[in-house]
Motif scaffolding. Structure first.
Motif, PDB file in Angstrom:
ATOM      1  N   GLN A   1       0.827  -1.214   0.000  1.00 26.59           N
ATOM      2  CA  GLN A   1       0.000   0.000   0.000  1.00 26.59           C
ATOM      3  C   GLN A   1       0.860   1.262   0.000  1.00 26.59           C
ATOM      4  N   ARG A   2       1.954   1.262   0.759  1.00 28.76           N
ATOM      5  CA  ARG A   2       2.865   2.419   0.765  1.00 28.76           C
ATOM      6  C   ARG A   2       3.442   2.662  -0.613  1.00 28.76           C
ATOM      7  N   HIS A   3       3.893   1.578  -1.252  1.00 29.58           N
ATOM      8  CA  HIS A   3       4.457   1.710  -2.599  1.00 29.58           C
ATOM      9  C   HIS A   3       3.413   2.293  -3.556  1.00 29.58           C
ATOM     10  N   ARG A   4       2.230   1.754  -3.517  1.00 31.10           N
ATOM     11  CA  ARG A   4       1.158   2.244  -4.398  1.00 31.10           C
ATOM     12  C   ARG A   4       0.840   3.709  -4.089  1.00 31.10           C
ATOM     13  N   HIS A   5       0.673   4.052  -2.809  1.00 36.39           N
ATOM     14  CA  HIS A   5       0.261   5.399  -2.411  1.00 36.39           C
ATOM     15  C   HIS A   5       1.331   6.453  -2.722  1.00 36.39           C
ATOM     16  N   PHE A   6       2.561   6.196  -2.302  1.00 36.50           N
ATOM     17  CA  PHE A   6       3.620   7.207  -2.396  1.00 36.50           C
ATOM     18  C   PHE A   6       4.388   7.179  -3.714  1.00 36.50           C
ATOM     19  N   ASP A   7       4.588   6.010  -4.282  1.00 31.88           N
ATOM     20  CA  ASP A   7       5.423   5.903  -5.479  1.00 31.88           C
ATOM     21  C   ASP A   7       4.632   5.896  -6.781  1.00 31.88           C
TER      22      ASP A   7
ATOM     23  N   TRP B   1      -6.257   7.277  -3.715  1.00 31.08           N
ATOM     24  CA  TRP B   1      -5.261   8.055  -2.984  1.00 31.08           C
ATOM     25  C   TRP B   1      -5.870   8.609  -1.692  1.00 31.08           C
ATOM     26  N   ALA B   2      -7.093   9.124  -1.776  1.00 32.30           N
ATOM     27  CA  ALA B   2      -7.765   9.700  -0.604  1.00 32.30           C
ATOM     28  C   ALA B   2      -7.947   8.648   0.489  1.00 32.30           C
ATOM     29  N   ALA B   3      -8.280   7.430   0.121  1.00 36.00           N
ATOM     30  CA  ALA B   3      -8.446   6.357   1.108  1.00 36.00           C
ATOM     31  C   ALA B   3      -7.120   6.061   1.803  1.00 36.00           C
ATOM     32  N   GLY B   4      -6.040   6.028   1.058  1.00 33.69           N
ATOM     33  CA  GLY B   4      -4.721   5.814   1.657  1.00 33.69           C
ATOM     34  C   GLY B   4      -4.309   6.968   2.545  1.00 33.69           C
ATOM     35  N   GLU B   5      -4.587   8.181   2.095  1.00 33.35           N
ATOM     36  CA  GLU B   5      -4.239   9.372   2.876  1.00 33.35           C
ATOM     37  C   GLU B   5      -5.039   9.412   4.181  1.00 33.35           C
ATOM     38  N   HIS B   6      -6.279   8.982   4.119  1.00 32.17           N
ATOM     39  CA  HIS B   6      -7.127   8.929   5.310  1.00 32.17           C
ATOM     40  C   HIS B   6      -6.526   7.985   6.354  1.00 32.17           C
TER      41      HIS B   6
END
Length: 118
Positions: free
Chosen positions: A27-33, A70-75
């Motif tokens: 999830q970090r890789h998907r969200h940030f990269d 992205w919003a779901a990951g940021e949340h």
């Protein structure tokens, strides 16, 4: 009623820092990269708000899905944000609104500096 007031006062506010451990490695890789750079390239405009900013994106279905993911990951990793997605009527723009308590606006300006068109 008194008990609710005491419980509400006991809530600890999260710090203005991304909790990357809230996301799995994938999830970090998907969200940030992946998603973050993709959204930076798709952002069309930014509007300043009293308590944050909102960013304009194309309103096509694929962009909406990317913004929503992205919003779901940021949340998950930045619980201090209020996050809103807004589609304007008559096939208008897609807006991602990031707001929150005092200090959030300054955090956004610093951490999302690449999202602002120069």
């Amino acid at each position: 009623m008194h008990t609710l007031l005491v419980l509400a006062m006991a809530v600890t506010l999260s710090p203005f820092a991304c909790d990357r451990s809230a996301l799995s490695v994938e999830q970090r890789h998907r969200h940030f990269d992946q998603l973050g750079p993709q959204l930076r390239s798709l952002a069309q405009a930014a509007r300043e708000l009293p308590d944050g900013y909102e960013f304009q994106f194309p309103a096509d279905p694929s962009t909406f899905q990317v913004v929503a993911e992205w919003a779901a990951g940021e949340h998950a990793c930045c619980p201090f944000f209020d996050i809103d997605l807004h589609l304007e009527r008559e096939h208008g723009a897609l807006w991602l609104r990031l707001t929150g308590r005092t200090g959030v606006k300054e955090f956004i300006r610093a951490d999302f500096s690449k999202w602002f068109r120069q």
